[in-house]
Design a protein around this motif. Structure first.
Motif, PDB file in Angstrom:
ATOM      1  N   ARG A   1       0.824  -1.208   0.000  1.00 41.63           N
ATOM      2  CA  ARG A   1       0.000   0.000   0.000  1.00 41.63           C
ATOM      3  C   ARG A   1       0.861   1.263   0.000  1.00 41.63           C
ATOM      4  O   ARG A   1       0.879   2.031   0.956  1.00 41.63           O
ATOM      5  CB  ARG A   1      -0.927   0.000   1.208  1.00 41.63           C
ATOM      6  N   VAL A   2       1.622   1.455  -1.062  1.00 39.46           N
ATOM      7  CA  VAL A   2       2.424   2.670  -1.249  1.00 39.46           C
ATOM      8  C   VAL A   2       1.915   3.387  -2.497  1.00 39.46           C
ATOM      9  O   VAL A   2       1.313   2.780  -3.397  1.00 39.46           O
ATOM     10  CB  VAL A   2       3.920   2.324  -1.393  1.00 39.46           C
ATOM     11  N   HIS A   3       2.146   4.675  -2.544  1.00 35.23           N
ATOM     12  CA  HIS A   3       1.683   5.472  -3.681  1.00 35.23           C
ATOM     13  C   HIS A   3       2.569   5.213  -4.889  1.00 35.23           C
ATOM     14  O   HIS A   3       3.667   4.652  -4.776  1.00 35.23           O
ATOM     15  CB  HIS A   3       1.625   6.955  -3.313  1.00 35.23           C
ATOM     16  N   PRO A   4       2.116   5.584  -6.094  1.00 33.62           N
ATOM     17  CA  PRO A   4       2.859   5.253  -7.325  1.00 33.62           C
ATOM     18  C   PRO A   4       4.294   5.754  -7.330  1.00 33.62           C
ATOM     19  O   PRO A   4       5.194   5.081  -7.848  1.00 33.62           O
ATOM     20  CB  PRO A   4       2.013   5.913  -8.429  1.00 33.62           C
ATOM     21  N   GLU A   5       4.537   6.965  -6.801  1.00 32.32           N
ATOM     22  CA  GLU A   5       5.904   7.467  -6.787  1.00 32.32           C
ATOM     23  C   GLU A   5       6.823   6.563  -5.962  1.00 32.32           C
ATOM     24  O   GLU A   5       7.956   6.252  -6.350  1.00 32.32           O
ATOM     25  CB  GLU A   5       5.932   8.899  -6.239  1.00 32.32           C
ATOM     26  N   ALA A   6       6.321   6.151  -4.781  1.00 35.43           N
ATOM     27  CA  ALA A   6       7.118   5.243  -3.952  1.00 35.43           C
ATOM     28  C   ALA A   6       7.272   3.871  -4.617  1.00 35.43           C
ATOM     29  O   ALA A   6       8.309   3.215  -4.480  1.00 35.43           O
ATOM     30  CB  ALA A   6       6.475   5.085  -2.572  1.00 35.43           C
ATOM     31  N   GLU A   7       6.264   3.417  -5.357  1.00 37.82           N
ATOM     32  CA  GLU A   7       6.352   2.145  -6.062  1.00 37.82           C
ATOM     33  C   GLU A   7       7.446   2.180  -7.117  1.00 37.82           C
ATOM     34  O   GLU A   7       8.200   1.209  -7.297  1.00 37.82           O
ATOM     35  CB  GLU A   7       5.008   1.821  -6.701  1.00 37.82           C
ATOM     36  N   ALA A   8       7.552   3.304  -7.866  1.00 46.09           N
ATOM     37  CA  ALA A   8       8.610   3.426  -8.867  1.00 46.09           C
ATOM     38  C   ALA A   8       9.994   3.395  -8.207  1.00 46.09           C
ATOM     39  O   ALA A   8      10.930   2.744  -8.695  1.00 46.09           O
ATOM     40  CB  ALA A   8       8.415   4.715  -9.671  1.00 46.09           C
ATOM     41  N   LEU A   9      10.135   4.107  -7.099  1.00 50.01           N
ATOM     42  CA  LEU A   9      11.415   4.099  -6.382  1.00 50.01           C
ATOM     43  C   LEU A   9      11.729   2.699  -5.846  1.00 50.01           C
ATOM     44  O   LEU A   9      12.884   2.257  -5.876  1.00 50.01           O
ATOM     45  CB  LEU A   9      11.368   5.122  -5.246  1.00 50.01           C
ATOM     46  N   LEU A  10      10.701   2.004  -5.348  1.00 49.68           N
ATOM     47  CA  LEU A  10      10.905   0.668  -4.818  1.00 49.68           C
ATOM     48  C   LEU A  10      11.377  -0.292  -5.909  1.00 49.68           C
ATOM     49  O   LEU A  10      12.276  -1.110  -5.693  1.00 49.68           O
ATOM     50  CB  LEU A  10       9.607   0.166  -4.186  1.00 49.68           C
ATOM     51  N   GLN A  11      10.794  -0.197  -7.112  1.00 46.51           N
ATOM     52  CA  GLN A  11      11.193  -1.072  -8.210  1.00 46.51           C
ATOM     53  C   GLN A  11      12.641  -0.823  -8.614  1.00 46.51           C
ATOM     54  O   GLN A  11      13.421  -1.761  -8.829  1.00 46.51           O
ATOM     55  CB  GLN A  11      10.257  -0.860  -9.398  1.00 46.51           C
ATOM     56  N   THR A  12      13.028   0.425  -8.698  1.00 45.64           N
ATOM     57  CA  THR A  12      14.413   0.753  -9.051  1.00 45.64           C
ATOM     58  C   THR A  12      15.393   0.255  -7.980  1.00 45.64           C
ATOM     59  O   THR A  12      16.467  -0.276  -8.286  1.00 45.64           O
ATOM     60  CB  THR A  12      14.558   2.264  -9.239  1.00 45.64           C
ATOM     61  N   THR A  13      15.009   0.419  -6.717  1.00 49.41           N
ATOM     62  CA  THR A  13      15.883  -0.025  -5.626  1.00 49.41           C
ATOM     63  C   THR A  13      16.054  -1.547  -5.646  1.00 49.41           C
ATOM     64  O   THR A  13      17.159  -2.067  -5.443  1.00 49.41           O
ATOM     65  CB  THR A  13      15.307   0.421  -4.275  1.00 49.41           C
ATOM     66  N   ASN A  14      14.972  -2.281  -5.927  1.00 49.92           N
ATOM     67  CA  ASN A  14      15.069  -3.738  -5.995  1.00 49.92           C
ATOM     68  C   ASN A  14      15.948  -4.196  -7.147  1.00 49.92           C
ATOM     69  O   ASN A  14      16.665  -5.192  -7.038  1.00 49.92           O
ATOM     70  CB  ASN A  14      13.677  -4.345  -6.125  1.00 49.92           C
ATOM     71  N   GLU A  15      15.891  -3.486  -8.265  1.00 49.10           N
ATOM     72  CA  GLU A  15      16.766  -3.842  -9.376  1.00 49.10           C
ATOM     73  C   GLU A  15      18.232  -3.636  -9.005  1.00 49.10           C
ATOM     74  O   GLU A  15      19.099  -4.457  -9.348  1.00 49.10           O
ATOM     75  CB  GLU A  15      16.400  -2.999 -10.595  1.00 49.10           C
ATOM     76  N   MET A  16      18.529  -2.558  -8.291  1.00 49.50           N
ATOM     77  CA  MET A  16      19.909  -2.326  -7.836  1.00 49.50           C
ATOM     78  C   MET A  16      20.345  -3.407  -6.847  1.00 49.50           C
ATOM     79  O   MET A  16      21.482  -3.893  -6.904  1.00 49.50           O
ATOM     80  CB  MET A  16      20.019  -0.941  -7.199  1.00 49.50           C
TER      81      MET A  16
END
Length: 937
Positions: free
Chosen positions: A421-436
């Motif tokens: 339950r995070v907002h779209p901006e946080a979801e985009a940051l989360l996806q990038t962080t997981n890729e790193m």
């Protein structure tokens, strides 16, 4: 590095920069400030008034809840002790059973239960067990009866009701002499005793059983609840001061809570009785305190507890805090009850008082006032509220992502971050962080595999032992005196041993060599012989522990023709045979008193008298004795002659154990590698780095002999020319059926090819030496031609180059050429080579063709053998036979002689082996239908 969360109000009111550069919290603050100003003023006034009233009620209820929880926890401890006592009353009432039970409870519960006492119907049927904190000690009956306030001091009576347990008043007992940690000291304890009757099968009372509960355990319950370790602790930031104390049903304050960091602190009432007057110390409890009757509120609380009631009051005069601050003071109390049995009324053991001088109410007021003052009326408070709420909703997921990523980088756990339950901006940051994180994890795994490969390659690299030896002792520091054949090593202890050997070789004196098994005592004896002026003479070694008394005397002193019924020829003893050389007496400590007496006289006069002779024969031989036992201690115990010890110990040499010269392990490994490769006809062998590290890390309880056996075993089973760590097996790595870890030498067949078995005699046979070089000729039987004591017309000394068996040393010896007696030089190596050549050439020692590894028709199957027999089968198949002693050494685990004989007889019945010989010369050899193990390549 750990993520740094930016301060909430650090830059909130700084108006520099453009509006587009402001943070989300700052924008929301200045946008919502006018709307929330009035609301904050109203809510602040209402909340302040209401919070003060409800906060006091909440604190009072919390204090009462803590008191009831402490009383309940103490009741649970007493009920557990009651169940424990009833269980013991139904079990075996014996000192061993009760001690085992108390010791078991001490391992899991510490000193919760201090005493277990039993009072039987008779005065002698009494016992007292004491848990000292380190062990369980049975108190002598006299001391138990003399102990004041002890459980056996007074005889108690009680109706024999099943399940009935009586609880006594808290008591202090002192045991003056208690063995603890190797010393005797006094032990004081405060206990609460529970007593129940012990009934027999018919329901008759046979005695009373008492179990004592340590009151330190009850005090520690109060200490936990009065600290921040309490399970009811809620407010981690409050300023508080809590204390509990326990009083009995008569109003005596027995103990107070202490810091939980000091669970073994003695019981005390110092703090709780501060500022009050009363009586200090009652009989049986010196730390107790009873306030004077003028403390009306206290005695009112005691009266309520005696009635079984709990409650709470706010006090201002009793037990008040000496601090000048006006704190809200609560004291809550609750009774501690105990149910003695089914249908019985509960007994009030005492009560618990819990004082709460919490500073929480005043702290809350100060914080509220401070907030209104700092933020200025309502605008600042509304701004802080809006910033906290909206910042938590908008910036919170971003901060959590940053914290999770920082924590994973710090801990090394690079698994993906999962947030719900995070907002779209946080979801985009989360996806990038997981890729790193995934990329970093793949990189770390690649580096780990590379490092493991490097370490594995390094451990499997062949090490240059010459370099390792040079690092332990540079060659530039070695002198010619630091080398000696057979004595391997460059450590200080080995160099000292060589020095002692050279000094002993330079004088004509008897030598005693002392050392553990496997330290090279016989090598030291041979080194003394080889470096002395007697090097041109013979070196004869006699194992005094391998022969019985008569055989040993005959081997040492010899006999003349006709000395006994089977003495058809003259035999020189070892003393005469070693003339001009050295006689080594191994395991001298195992010699019988008769042999010791004969040795003492021979060493004193340097003359011997052979059996059956009236003349004494002088001898010129140097005596070197060896032992692995303390002969001085044996002399004190009377098992070894003290005068013989001092006769032998003219020069004493100690062979150092391997644990004292671990730096010699590389040199020993290199020496035994070369020796094993030569003996087993293998190419030059080497060690890997991992194998050398494994050798250096092991303790080597078997000393140098264990090193030799380990390396020989590894070379025998190695596939290539390098030994790796997994090739070396010793200690716990050995199979349980091969726990000794010794590679036994091969044994010959019962008779040579083309020779018939020797005739058996009724006399006891000479024991089989067990080193694979004996023929097993029974003592007193007619030996074959070429052996000492052979038939008439046969020369006692064989032709030059011939070999014969000597029953004293258990070796194949070559005969002399001009002295008429045997040459005692060791020919065991030649015999071992001949045995290997026989096996390589396709013929075993008895002329029988070896099996090809295929089971013939009717051949027994190995599945019919038990694990011990299968463990010894490889040795039997490869060497053609086995003795009972060898079977015990291979199977290991110190199996009895009867078990070894049963296993061998079972293999005879199953057709694997057959029995040859009688008595100690008995061997078990392969049958034609046996299933041999194919030879290793």
């Amino acid at each position: 590095m750990r993520y740094y969360r930016p301060p909430l109000f650090g830059t909130l009111f700084r108006l520099e920069g453009n509006f587009s550069e402001w943070s989300i919290a700052k924008r929301l603050l200045f946008a919502a400030l006018p709307a929330f100003m009035l609301l904050l003023i109203i809510s602040g006034m209402i909340s302040h008034r209401i919070s003060q009233n409800f906060l006091h009620d909440a604190l009072g209820r919390s204090s009462l809840l803590a008191t009831l929880s402490q009383a309940h926890e103490m009741e649970q401890v007493l009920q557990q002790a009651r169940r424990e006592l009833l269980y013991l009353a139904r079990t075996d009432i014996s000192s061993a059973s009760l001690a085992h039970h108390l010791r078991t409870r001490a391992e899991t519960m510490g000193t919760l239960y201090r005493e277990i006492a039993y009072q039987g119907s008779t005065p002698d049927n009494r016992l007292l067990l004491l848990n000292t904190g380190r062990d369980v000690w049975m108190v002598p009956l006299e001391q138990a009866l003399a102990t004041r306030f002890g459980p056996l001091t007074r005889q108690n009576t009680q109706e024999p009701k099943p399940g009935f347990v009586r609880i006594s008043a808290p008591t202090e007992v002192v045991y003056p002499s208690v063995p603890t940690a190797g010393t005797v000291q006094g032990l004081s304890m405060h206990v609460l005793r529970l007593t129940t009757p012990v009934l027999d099968a018919a329901g008759n009372q046979t005695g009373l059983l008492t179990l004592s509960v340590d009151m330190l355990a009850l005090r520690n319950v109060l200490s936990v609840y009065a600290s921040r370790r309490s399970p009811l602790y809620i407010f981690p930031e409050e300023t508080e001061k809590h204390r509990s104390f326990f009083f009995d049903s008569h109003g005596w304050i027995l103990f107070q809570s202490e810091s939980p960091e000091h669970p073994n602190l003695e019981l005390s009432t110092d703090t709780v009785r501060s500022g009050m007057r009363g009586d200090f110390g009652r009989p049986g409890f010196e730390a107790a305190f009873r306030p004077n009757p003028e403390q009306e509120r206290y005695w009112g609380m005691v009266t309520e507890v005696q009635s079984g009631n709990s409650g709470q009051s706010r006090l201002g005069t009793m037990l008040e805090d000496p601090s000048p601050m006006n704190r809200a003071f609560y004291i809550s109390y609750a009774p501690v009850t105990f149910s003695e049995g089914p249908g019985a009324s509960t007994v009030v053991v005492g009560g618990i008082a819990y004082t709460d001088t919490s500073f929480l109410a005043m702290a809350a007021s100060y914080k509220l006032y401070g907030a209104l003052f700092v933020f200025g009326l309502c605008a600042s408070a509304v701004a802080a509220f809006i910033l906290a709420m909206l910042g938590r909703g908008i910036a919170g997921p971003l901060h959590r992502i940053a914290e999770e990523a920082s924590g994973k980088l710090e801990s090394g756990d690079l698994t993906p971050i999962h947030l719900e339950r995070v907002h779209p901006e946080a979801e985009a940051l989360l996806q990038t962080t997981n890729e790193m994180l995934a990329a970093l994890q793949a990189r770390n795994e690649e580096l780990r595999l590379r490092e493991e490969h490097i370490q594995s390659t390094r451990r499997r690299q062949r090490v240059c032992l010459d370099t390792e030896i040079a690092q332990q002792q540079p060659q530039s520091q070695l002198s010619p005196q630091d080398t000696m054949p057979g004595i391997v090593g460059t450590s200080e202890s080995v160099r000292g041993l060589r020095g002692m050997i050279r000094k002993a070789a330079g004088v004509e004196a008897d030598v005693l060599i002392i050392g553990e098994t496997g330290t090279g005592k016989e090598l030291a004896a041979e080194a003394i012989h080889m470096t002395s002026d007697r090097v041109g003479g013979p070196f004869i070694s006699i194992n005094c522990g391998a022969l019985d008394e008569n055989l040993l005397l005959d081997a040492l002193f010899g006999h003349v023709k006709g000395a006994f019924s089977e003495a058809r020829g003259e035999r020189k003893g070892a003393f005469v045979a070693a003339d001009g050389g050295t006689l080594h007496l191994d395991e001298i400590g195992n010699a019988s008193p008769k042999v010791q007496q004969a040795l003492l006289r021979a060493l004193s006069v340097r003359r011997i008298r052979p059996l059956g002779s009236d003349d004494e024969v002088p001898f010129d031989a140097r005596i070197i004795a060896a032992t692995n036992v303390d002969l001085k201690e044996c002399a004190r115990q009377g098992t070894f002659r003290e005068d013989l010890y001092y006769r032998l110990a003219v020069i004493t040499i100690n062979t150092p154990p391997l644990r004292d010269r671990r730096e010699d392990i590389p040199a020993l490994a290199d020496y035994f590698l070369k020796q094993a490769a030569h003996t087993l006809k293998r190419p030059a062998m080497g060690l890997s780095r991992g194998a050398l590290e494994k050798l250096l890390a092991y303790g080597w309880p078997g000393n140098v002999r264990e090193v030799k056996n380990c390396i020989t075993r590894a070379v025998a089973f190695a596939e290539g020319d390098t030994l790796y760590a997994e090739d070396l097996r010793f200690g716990a790595e050995l199979d349980p059926t091969l726990s000794h870890g010794a590679l036994l030498p091969p044994s010959p067949a019962p008779s040579h090819a083309g020779q018939p078995p020797y005739p058996q005699a009724q006399q006891p046979a000479a024991p089989y030496p067990g080193d694979g070089t004996a023929y097993g000729v029974p003592y007193g039987a007619q030996p074959p031609q070429g052996m000492p004591g052979g038939p008439a017309g046969a020369p006692v000394h064989a032709q030059s180059g011939a070999t014969m068996y000597d029953p004293v040393s258990g070796r194949i010896v070559s005969s002399g050429t001009g002295t008429g007696g045997p040459d005692w030089s060791d020919a065991g190596a030649m015999h071992g080579t001949r045995a290997r050549n026989d096996r390589a050439g396709g013929t075993s020692g008895n002329g029988r063709q070896p099996h090809n590894g295929q089971d013939g028709a009717g051949a027994p199957q190995l599945s019919a053998l038990n694990p011990r027999q299968r463990a010894a089968w490889e040795f039997i198949s490869r060497n053609g036979g086995i003795t009972r002693t060898q079977y015990q050494d291979i199977v290991g685990n110190e199996i009895p002689v009867r078990t070894a004989q049963y296993d061998l007889q079972d293999m005879v019945r199953k057709g694997f082996i057959r029995k040859v010989g009688k008595g100690p010369a008995t061997r078990y050899v392969l049958t034609e239908g046996g299933v041999p193990v194919p030879p290793r390549r």
